[in-house]
Design a protein around this motif. Structure first.
Motif, short mmCIF file in Angstrom:
data_model
loop_
_atom_site.label_atom_id
_atom_site.label_comp_id
_atom_site.label_asym_id
_atom_site.label_seq_id
_atom_site.Cartn_x
_atom_site.Cartn_y
_atom_site.Cartn_z
N THR A 33 5.43 11.64 0.05
CA THR A 33 3.72 11.15 0.11
C THR A 33 3.90 10.13 0.76
OG1 THR A 33 4.56 12.35 -1.81
CG2 THR A 33 2.83 10.35 -2.43
N LEU A 34 5.30 8.90 1.46
CA LEU A 34 4.97 7.66 1.31
C LEU A 34 4.43 8.29 2.91
CD1 LEU A 34 7.95 5.76 -0.50
CD2 LEU A 34 5.88 5.10 -0.70
N ARG A 35 5.40 8.86 3.59
CA ARG A 35 5.04 9.22 4.86
C ARG A 35 3.28 10.24 5.00
NH1 ARG A 35 3.25 13.26 8.29
NH2 ARG A 35 3.88 15.05 6.88
N PRO A 45 -0.54 -8.16 7.38
CA PRO A 45 -0.86 -9.25 8.87
C PRO A 45 0.20 -10.11 8.94
CG PRO A 45 -2.47 -9.32 7.28
CD PRO A 45 -1.56 -8.81 6.75
N HIS A 46 0.92 -9.52 10.19
CA HIS A 46 2.28 -10.40 10.91
C HIS A 46 1.96 -10.87 12.08
CE1 HIS A 46 5.76 -7.93 8.98
NE2 HIS A 46 4.37 -7.48 8.68
N PHE A 47 2.35 -11.99 12.28
CA PHE A 47 2.56 -12.74 13.02
C PHE A 47 2.86 -13.43 14.09
CE2 PHE A 47 1.40 -17.72 14.56
CZ PHE A 47 0.17 -17.90 14.66
N PRO A 106 7.27 2.87 5.39
CA PRO A 106 6.08 2.69 4.44
C PRO A 106 6.85 1.24 3.63
CG PRO A 106 7.56 4.21 3.25
CD PRO A 106 8.11 3.72 4.48
N PHE A 107 7.61 0.71 3.79
CA PHE A 107 7.92 -0.51 3.42
C PHE A 107 8.04 -1.67 4.04
CE2 PHE A 107 9.42 2.15 -0.43
CZ PHE A 107 8.56 2.17 -1.35
N GLY A 108 7.27 -1.63 5.39
CA GLY A 108 7.77 -2.45 6.03
C GLY A 108 9.17 -2.07 7.16
N SER A 109 9.44 -3.37 7.73
CA SER A 109 11.15 -3.62 8.21
C SER A 109 11.16 -5.34 8.56
CB SER A 109 10.43 -2.77 9.32
OG SER A 109 11.66 -3.22 10.12
N CYS A 114 9.49 -5.28 2.50
CA CYS A 114 9.30 -5.06 1.41
C CYS A 114 10.31 -6.20 -0.18
CB CYS A 114 8.74 -4.23 0.18
SG CYS A 114 8.19 -3.81 -1.28
N PRO A 115 10.31 -7.03 -0.48
CA PRO A 115 11.48 -7.27 -1.28
C PRO A 115 11.30 -6.41 -2.77
CG PRO A 115 10.09 -8.76 -1.79
CD PRO A 115 9.38 -7.80 -0.60
N GLY A 116 10.29 -5.88 -3.12
CA GLY A 116 10.14 -5.14 -4.51
C GLY A 116 10.45 -3.24 -3.16
N MET A 119 13.16 -2.28 -6.41
CA MET A 119 12.60 -1.66 -7.75
C MET A 119 11.22 -1.07 -7.89
SD MET A 119 10.59 -4.72 -9.85
CE MET A 119 9.99 -4.72 -11.28
N GLY A 120 10.71 -1.02 -6.25
CA GLY A 120 9.37 0.10 -6.94
C GLY A 120 9.64 1.79 -6.58
N SER A 121 10.97 1.99 -5.17
CA SER A 121 10.67 2.89 -5.17
C SER A 121 11.85 3.55 -6.69
CB SER A 121 12.21 3.06 -3.83
OG SER A 121 13.41 2.56 -4.33
C1 HEM Z 1 5.99 1.91 -4.09
C2 HEM Z 1 6.01 0.94 -4.28
C3 HEM Z 1 6.07 -0.13 -3.09
C4 HEM Z 1 5.30 -0.28 -2.05
C5 HEM Z 1 5.29 1.30 -1.15
C6 HEM Z 1 5.64 -1.33 -1.38
C7 HEM Z 1 4.88 -1.32 -0.08
C8 HEM Z 1 5.42 -3.01 0.30
C9 HEM Z 1 4.46 -2.86 2.19
C10 HEM Z 1 4.48 -2.46 2.56
C11 HEM Z 1 5.15 -4.85 2.20
C12 HEM Z 1 4.59 -5.47 3.80
C13 HEM Z 1 6.08 -5.14 4.38
C14 HEM Z 1 5.53 -5.35 5.55
O1 HEM Z 1 4.74 -6.15 5.93
O2 HEM Z 1 6.62 -5.38 6.94
C15 HEM Z 1 5.17 -5.50 1.30
C16 HEM Z 1 5.70 -6.55 0.19
C17 HEM Z 1 5.53 -7.29 -0.74
N1 HEM Z 1 5.75 -6.06 -1.77
FE1 HEM Z 1 5.95 -4.22 -1.55
N2 HEM Z 1 5.56 -2.18 -1.98
C18 HEM Z 1 6.28 -1.97 -3.56
C19 HEM Z 1 6.57 -2.13 -4.10
C20 HEM Z 1 6.36 -3.76 -5.03
C21 HEM Z 1 7.52 -4.04 -5.68
C22 HEM Z 1 7.18 -3.48 -7.33
C23 HEM Z 1 7.22 -5.83 -5.37
C24 HEM Z 1 8.12 -6.62 -6.92
C25 HEM Z 1 8.23 -5.94 -7.78
C26 HEM Z 1 6.47 -5.83 -4.26
C27 HEM Z 1 6.33 -6.98 -3.85
C28 HEM Z 1 5.96 -7.48 -2.90
C29 HEM Z 1 6.14 -9.03 -1.41
C30 HEM Z 1 6.03 -10.10 -2.69
C31 HEM Z 1 5.62 -8.48 -0.80
C32 HEM Z 1 5.51 -9.53 0.45
C33 HEM Z 1 6.61 -9.96 0.86
C34 HEM Z 1 6.13 -10.33 2.05
O3 HEM Z 1 5.62 -11.01 3.31
O4 HEM Z 1 7.68 -11.43 2.21
N3 HEM Z 1 6.49 -4.51 -3.81
N4 HEM Z 1 5.33 -4.66 0.04
#
Ligand code: HEM
Length: 172
Positions: A33-35, A45-47, A106-109, A114-116, A119-121
């Motif tokens: 699903t995430l794929r 957005p990155h810089f 799907p959560f970046g790199s 993504c710090p969540g 927790m999110g997964s």
């Molecule tokens: C299935 C659930 C989730 C997905 C798919 C997801 C996905 C992402 C993605 C793709 C990014 C951007 C990463 C990048 O640009 O490299 C991100 C950033 C972030 N996510 Fe999630 N996320 C999820 C759940 C969560 C949860 C549960 C939290 C907090 C409890 C969270 C907090 C954040 C924060 C604070 C950022 C910004 C990090 C930064 O810019 O340094 N996320 N997430």
């Protein structure tokens, strides 16, 4: 769907976090699903603070960089039958969403991953496990799930274009 139902209904409930992580088909469905439908299709957005080279492309200093993980997840170079929902592709595979496998991000790199992630997964897996374990699901008018409109709309996160209407029937 039958495979994931069977996997879940042979396990003891309530589901623990430990049990959830050991359910291969549920995890494969989550990955698939995430794929196909990454909630953040361009990540955030990155810089580029300095000019750099990435795979023979020059990224100039001060560029705003978007990573199209939606397109990467559908790239036939990396994925066989990329548009098909085939969770089995993840069974026995070492691919993870933790930021090391660049065809599946799907959560970046990197530093801004993504710090969540954990927790999110875990939350999504637990919610899905309970919804599938304790309900039978069908579409209104007994419509065929294969005909479901999976069109998407881009917002801050990706959204399903048409609302999802489902009929739950409790299954104890
Ligand atoms: C299935 C659930 C989730 C997905 C798919 C997801 C996905 C992402 C993605 C793709 C990014 C951007 C990463 C990048 O640009 O490299 C991100 C950033 C972030 N996510 Fe999630 N996320 C999820 C759940 C969560 C949860 C549960 C939290 C907090 C409890 C969270 C907090 C954040 C924060 C604070 C950022 C910004 C990090 C930064 O810019 O340094 N996320 N997430």
């Amino acid at each position: 769907m039958n495979k994931v139902v069977e996997e879940l209904r042979t396990k003891e409930t309530p589901f623990s976090e430990q049990v959830i992580s050991q359910l291969p088909y549920l995890n494969a469905c989550f990955n698939e699903t995430l794929r196909l439908h990454p909630p953040a299709p361009f990540l955030l957005p990155h810089f580029a603070p300095e000019t750099c080279e990435v795979m023979n492309y020059t990224v100039p200093k001060n560029s705003r960089v978007f990573v199209n993980v939606w397109a990467i997840g559908r790239d036939p170079t990396f994925w066989e039958d990329p548009l098909l929902f085939k969770p089995d592709r993840f069974l026995g595979s070492n691919l993870e969403f933790k930021g090391h496998d660049f065809e599946f991000l799907p959560f970046g790199s990197g530093r801004r991953i993504c710090p969540g992630l954990m927790m999110g997964s875990k939350q999504v897996l637990l919610i899905m496990a309970n919804l599938v374990r304790f309900f039978d699901w069908s579409l209104p008018n007994n419509d065929d799930p294969g005909d479901l409109d999976m069109g998407e709309r881009l917002g801050i996160t990706m959204q399903k274009e048409q609302p999802l209407l489902l009929i739950p029937k409790i299954k104890i």
